[in-house]
Design an enzyme around this catalytic site. Sequence first.
Site, PDB file in Angstrom:
ATOM      1  N   HIS A   1       0.789  -1.231   0.000  1.00  0.00           N
ATOM      2  CA  HIS A   1       0.000   0.000   0.000  1.00  0.00           C
ATOM      3  C   HIS A   1       0.814   1.271   0.000  1.00  0.00           C
ATOM      4  O   HIS A   1       0.253   2.357  -0.040  1.00  0.00           O
ATOM      5  CB  HIS A   1      -0.919   0.043   1.221  1.00  0.00           C
ATOM      6  CG  HIS A   1      -2.146  -0.774   1.061  1.00  0.00           C
ATOM      7  ND1 HIS A   1      -3.294  -0.284   0.462  1.00  0.00           N
ATOM      8  CD2 HIS A   1      -2.421  -2.051   1.371  1.00  0.00           C
ATOM      9  CE1 HIS A   1      -4.210  -1.222   0.446  1.00  0.00           C
ATOM     10  NE2 HIS A   1      -3.713  -2.317   0.984  1.00  0.00           N
TER      11      HIS A   1
ATOM     12  N   LYS B   1      -9.551  13.780   4.260  1.00  0.00           N
ATOM     13  CA  LYS B   1      -8.688  12.603   4.305  1.00  0.00           C
ATOM     14  C   LYS B   1      -7.833  12.755   5.549  1.00  0.00           C
ATOM     15  O   LYS B   1      -7.880  13.802   6.191  1.00  0.00           O
ATOM     16  CB  LYS B   1      -7.821  12.480   3.049  1.00  0.00           C
ATOM     17  CG  LYS B   1      -7.129  13.792   2.644  1.00  0.00           C
ATOM     18  CD  LYS B   1      -6.467  13.675   1.273  1.00  0.00           C
ATOM     19  CE  LYS B   1      -7.422  13.708   0.110  1.00  0.00           C
ATOM     20  NZ  LYS B   1      -7.390  12.530  -0.743  1.00  0.00           N
ATOM     21  N   ARG B   2      -7.046  11.741   5.900  1.00  0.00           N
ATOM     22  CA  ARG B   2      -6.195  11.922   7.051  1.00  0.00           C
ATOM     23  C   ARG B   2      -5.293  13.131   6.848  1.00  0.00           C
ATOM     24  O   ARG B   2      -4.975  13.494   5.722  1.00  0.00           O
ATOM     25  CB  ARG B   2      -5.359  10.665   7.302  1.00  0.00           C
ATOM     26  CG  ARG B   2      -6.158   9.563   8.001  1.00  0.00           C
ATOM     27  CD  ARG B   2      -5.340   8.322   8.195  1.00  0.00           C
ATOM     28  NE  ARG B   2      -4.650   7.966   6.975  1.00  0.00           N
ATOM     29  CZ  ARG B   2      -3.341   8.093   6.778  1.00  0.00           C
ATOM     30  NH1 ARG B   2      -2.557   8.521   7.738  1.00  0.00           N
ATOM     31  NH2 ARG B   2      -2.811   7.756   5.624  1.00  0.00           N
TER      32      ARG B   2
ATOM     33  N   LYS C   1      -0.252  14.603   1.974  1.00  0.00           N
ATOM     34  CA  LYS C   1      -1.569  14.891   1.410  1.00  0.00           C
ATOM     35  C   LYS C   1      -1.781  16.398   1.213  1.00  0.00           C
ATOM     36  O   LYS C   1      -2.726  16.828   0.578  1.00  0.00           O
ATOM     37  CB  LYS C   1      -2.658  14.284   2.280  1.00  0.00           C
ATOM     38  CG  LYS C   1      -2.652  12.736   2.233  1.00  0.00           C
ATOM     39  CD  LYS C   1      -3.767  12.142   3.070  1.00  0.00           C
ATOM     40  CE  LYS C   1      -3.767  10.633   3.097  1.00  0.00           C
ATOM     41  NZ  LYS C   1      -4.539  10.032   1.986  1.00  0.00           N
TER      42      LYS C   1
ATOM     43  N   THR D   1      -8.618   6.473  -2.621  1.00  0.00           N
ATOM     44  CA  THR D   1      -9.949   5.970  -2.958  1.00  0.00           C
ATOM     45  C   THR D   1     -10.989   7.059  -2.767  1.00  0.00           C
ATOM     46  O   THR D   1     -12.072   6.988  -3.337  1.00  0.00           O
ATOM     47  CB  THR D   1     -10.324   4.755  -2.073  1.00  0.00           C
ATOM     48  OG1 THR D   1     -10.001   5.061  -0.716  1.00  0.00           O
ATOM     49  CG2 THR D   1      -9.584   3.512  -2.515  1.00  0.00           C
TER      50      THR D   1
ATOM     51  N   LYS E   1     -14.692   7.958  -4.841  1.00  0.00           N
ATOM     52  CA  LYS E   1     -16.015   8.166  -4.232  1.00  0.00           C
ATOM     53  C   LYS E   1     -16.599   9.500  -4.702  1.00  0.00           C
ATOM     54  O   LYS E   1     -17.807   9.617  -4.913  1.00  0.00           O
ATOM     55  CB  LYS E   1     -15.898   8.158  -2.704  1.00  0.00           C
ATOM     56  CG  LYS E   1     -15.343   6.861  -2.130  1.00  0.00           C
ATOM     57  CD  LYS E   1     -14.952   7.029  -0.656  1.00  0.00           C
ATOM     58  CE  LYS E   1     -14.085   5.900  -0.165  1.00  0.00           C
ATOM     59  NZ  LYS E   1     -13.441   6.201   1.140  1.00  0.00           N
TER      60      LYS E   1
HETATM   61  C1  LIG Z   1     -12.214   6.557   1.567  1.00  0.00           C
HETATM   62  C2  LIG Z   1     -11.853   6.990   2.911  1.00  0.00           C
HETATM   63  C3  LIG Z   1     -10.548   7.355   3.205  1.00  0.00           C
HETATM   64  C4  LIG Z   1      -9.443   7.377   2.165  1.00  0.00           C
HETATM   65  O1  LIG Z   1      -9.464   8.619   1.527  1.00  0.00           O
HETATM   66  P1  LIG Z   1      -8.250   9.151   0.649  1.00  0.00           P
HETATM   67  O2  LIG Z   1      -8.775  10.436   0.120  1.00  0.00           O
HETATM   68  O3  LIG Z   1      -8.039   8.159  -0.433  1.00  0.00           O
HETATM   69  O4  LIG Z   1      -7.105   9.322   1.545  1.00  0.00           O
HETATM   70  C5  LIG Z   1     -10.242   7.788   4.478  1.00  0.00           C
HETATM   71  N1  LIG Z   1     -11.191   7.860   5.429  1.00  0.00           N
HETATM   72  C6  LIG Z   1     -12.467   7.521   5.189  1.00  0.00           C
HETATM   73  C7  LIG Z   1     -13.462   7.635   6.278  1.00  0.00           C
HETATM   74  C8  LIG Z   1     -12.844   7.060   3.929  1.00  0.00           C
HETATM   75  O5  LIG Z   1     -14.106   6.707   3.695  1.00  0.00           O
END
Ligand SMILES: *Cc1c(COP(=O)(O)O)cnc(C)c1O
Length: 841
Positions: A352, A540-541, A546, A648, A652
Site C-alpha cells: 500500500h 482525508k487523514r 496529502k 480511494t 467516491k
Molecule cells: C475513503 C476513505 C478514506 C481514504 O481517503 P483518501 O482520500 O483516499 O485518503 C479515508 N477515510 C475515510 C473515512 C474514507 O471513507
Amino acid sequence: MNIDKEEFQRQYLDKVAKLHGKPLEETSDGERYQALSSLIRDYIGQRWLLSRRRQRQGKQVYYLSIEFLLGRLTDMYLINLGLRDTVAAAFFDLGVDLAAILESEEDPGLGNGGLGRLAACYLDSMAAESLPGHGCGLRYRYGFFEQDFVNGRQIEVPDDWLKTGFIYEFRRSDEAVEIRFGGTVTPELNGKLRYRHENYESVLAVPYDVPVVGHLNDTVNTLRLWSAEPHRTDFVCSATNRNDCLKTIEYKNDVEAITSVLYPDDSTRDGRVLRLKQHYFLTSASLQAILADLARRDIPLTRLSDHVAVHINDTHPALAVPELMRLLIDEHGMGWDEAWSLTVATISYTNHTIMPEALETWPVDLFQALLPRIFVIVNEINERFCRELWQRYPGDWDHIRAMAVIADGTIRMAHLAIAGSHSVNGVAQLHTRILKERVMSDFHQFYPDKFNNKTNGVTHRRFLIKANPQLAALLGETVGEQWVQYPCDLLGLLPHAADPAFQDKLAAIRRWHKSKLAAQILDATGVRIDPDSIFDTHVKRIHGYKRQTLNAFHIMHLYNRLKADPGMDLTPRTFIFGGKAAPAYRLAKLTIRFINALADKINRDKTINDKIKVVFLENYNVSLLEKLLPATDVSEQIPTASREACGTGNMKFIMNGSVIIGTLDGGNIEIRNAVGEDNIITFGLTADEVLNIYERGGYNPWDIYCGDERVKTVLDQLVNGFLPGGPDEYRPIFDSFLHHGDHFLVLKDFAAYVDAQKELERRYRDRRHWLSMSVRNIAHSGKFSGDRTFTEYAVDIWRLRPEAPVRCYCSADEDFARAEGGCTLSRRPALQATLSNATYN
Ligand SMILES: *Cc1c(COP(=O)(O)O)cnc(C)c1O
C-alpha cells in the site's frame, strides 16, 4: 428479500413490543433503532446459514487486515437485502423518521483511513459478486479515536463504540483458539526435528462474526473479528493470597490490551511489543480457524492452496507466512519444502505504500523474545532465501543484503511478504510501476511474475446508492436500473452530458444536498455558509504528503487578494476540511490548529463580503464522508506525486459528480485517463520529477520564498501575528517549509496550483460546461467500482471460479481504456471471453 410493507410493519411492531414492552409512540430513536437492527439480524441469520451450506465446496478467500473501516451497517443491510424502499415506506406510514433512527447507530471505526476502508469495500464487493470472500480482523474494544476540537486543537476522545452493544456480531466462543506468546523453544530430535515451546503466555482468541450481505443475491459472507480474552484459570483470586490475585489481574489486563485499541502508541518499547502481539494474534487465530474449517470440510492439507486463498492487506498480517509454516510443520507434521510451496501458493500480498518510513520492520531482539518459534522459522526462511539469492548473484553481498529478510538486526516485513507469497500487487498503475522500477526493483528482477497491479475501487452501493439515493434514482431512470449490477452502464450517461434537462436535474439534486449540508454545518459549527457557493472539499487523514497546507496557503493567498481588492470578481467559495491527525504526529496536529485559526480569521472578517468561508469539520469518518459526497462540487486530491499509492476518496467523489482538482498521482491518473483530461483539473510536478528531486536533490524552497511574492507573504503570515494564537504558535510549520526543506514540495507546486484554481473557477462560471464535466465524471466512474477490482483479484490472484460468471467491467488496462474512449459498455462479449479464458481452469 421478499416482504411487503404491511408484513414488515407487523413484524416491526411485534419486535418493538417484545424488546421494549411499550408502544411505538413511547420509544426513543435509539429504541426504534434497536428494534430495527434486531429484526435485520433475524432476517440475515437464516440466509447466512443457507449461504454457508452452499459455499462449503468452493475455494474460500480470507482477507486479513488490521483495519476494517466499516461505517454504519444498517442502511447497507437494507439496501443489500432489497428492503430499503419497503422499510422507508413502512416507517413513513407509521410516522417514524427512518433517517433519525439510522443516525443513532454507532459508526464502527475499526480503521483509520484508506487501507481499512478498502478492506471494507472489498467485503461488500465480494459478497455482491457471490464470491466466498471473508474478512479476518480484530475486534478492537475502542475504535480509532473520536476527534474533538478545543480552541482549534485536536483532542482525542476514546471511541467507545461497543458501549450499547453491537447488534450485528455473533460471538462464537466454541470456536475460540489459543495463541502463545513468549517462553522458550527447544529443539527435540526424535526422528524429525521438532520444537518444544514452554513457559509461554497463553491467550484465548474468541471470534465474533459479522455477516456481510451480498447485494440482492443469496450470498452472506463473514467478517470474523477476534477478541483477546484471558485463558488460564490457574491463578485464583482469593482474599488469602494477594499475590496470585494481583497476578491474575495483571494477566487479564495484559491480555485485554491486545484487542483494546487500533495502533497503540509505538513510541515506547511496550507499545511496539503490543503492536507485534496484535499482528501475531490476528494471523495465528485466523490461520488456525482456516485450517480447522478445512478439516471440517474433509479436505486434506496437501490441497490447501486449491481450497483456500489467504490475502494479506499490507504487511501487518505478514506473519501469516511463518505462522502457516509453523502450523503445517509443528502441528501437522509436514516437511519444510512441502509446507513452503503450499504457503507461497496460498498467500498473496497487497503493498500500500512506497514511503520508506511506512515500510514495517521489527528489531530482532524484540521479535525473538515475543515469538521465539516464529523467529526460528523466519530465520530459516531468510537463510534459504539468501542461499537462493547467492546462486543467482554469487558473491554480490550488497545485493543479497539489500534483499534479505533479516539484516542489520531488523526483520523487514515487506521482504518476508514478497518471498512468502505468490502474488504482490500495487494498488494503481503508477504505484505498481514505481514498485517494480524503483522501490522493489531487486525483487521484481528476481520474481518478475509475482508483481501485478490491481487498481483500487470502492463500493458504489455505499458511496453512491446509500449516500446519494436521489442521484442513484436519476441514474436508474436515465441509463436503466441495470447500472447497479453493471456500473459501466453509467457510460450511457454520455449522450446526456450536454443535455440541459438532465443537467438541471443533476444540479437540483446537488443543490438540495448542499443546502442540507449547510444547515448541518451551521448546527455543528455556527458558521453560516452559502449553498450557492462552490463547495470545495478536502477530506482525508491529515498528513504532510496529502498537503492540506497547499490548500490552506492558496486560501490565504485568495484572502490576501480579497483584502487588497474587496471588489474582486470571485465566485463565492466554501472550503471544507475534514480529517484526523495521528495522535503522535505533531506537525499534522498543528496543521489542524492552523487551518482552524485561518478559518476563524476569514469567517469573522466582514470586509470580504462572505466571498470565502472555511470550515474544518470534526471527527471525519465514513458517516461524515457520506454527507459530504453528494454536496461537493470540487474534490481536492493534491498529494505530492508518487506518494499517494492510489487514493480511494477520489473515486467516491467522481461517482457523485464532483470534479477533481488534483496532482498526477495514483488513482488520479487513471481517473484522468477515464474521464478525459477536459473533465478533471490537474497540475504540478509529475511522479518522476518528484522522485528525481528526492534522489538527486536540486530543490531549494528558499528560491521560491524569495522569488514568489505570494509565497513569501503567506509564509510570513504564519509567524507575524496575522493568525490568532500568537506568532510562535505556527513557527514549526514555517520551519518545516524553509528550514527543513519542504519535503513534500508544497512551495514548488504552489504557482501551478494557483493557476489550476483559476482555471477551475473559469470553468465553473460556465454552468453548462461545468455540469457536463460533472456528468462525464459520473459516466466514467463505473470502472472504479470495487466490483471490478475484486473480480480482478478473484480471477488473477486467487484463481477463484465465481458462482456467477465474472461480469464484464471496463478494462483496467490503460491503453485499452484510452482506445475505447474510457471504457466500453459492460457485458461486451469479446472482453467477457478474454476474461473467462484467462480464468477458469
Ligand atoms: C475513503 C476513505 C478514506 C481514504 O481517503 P483518501 O482520500 O483516499 O485518503 C479515508 N477515510 C475515510 C473515512 C474514507 O471513507
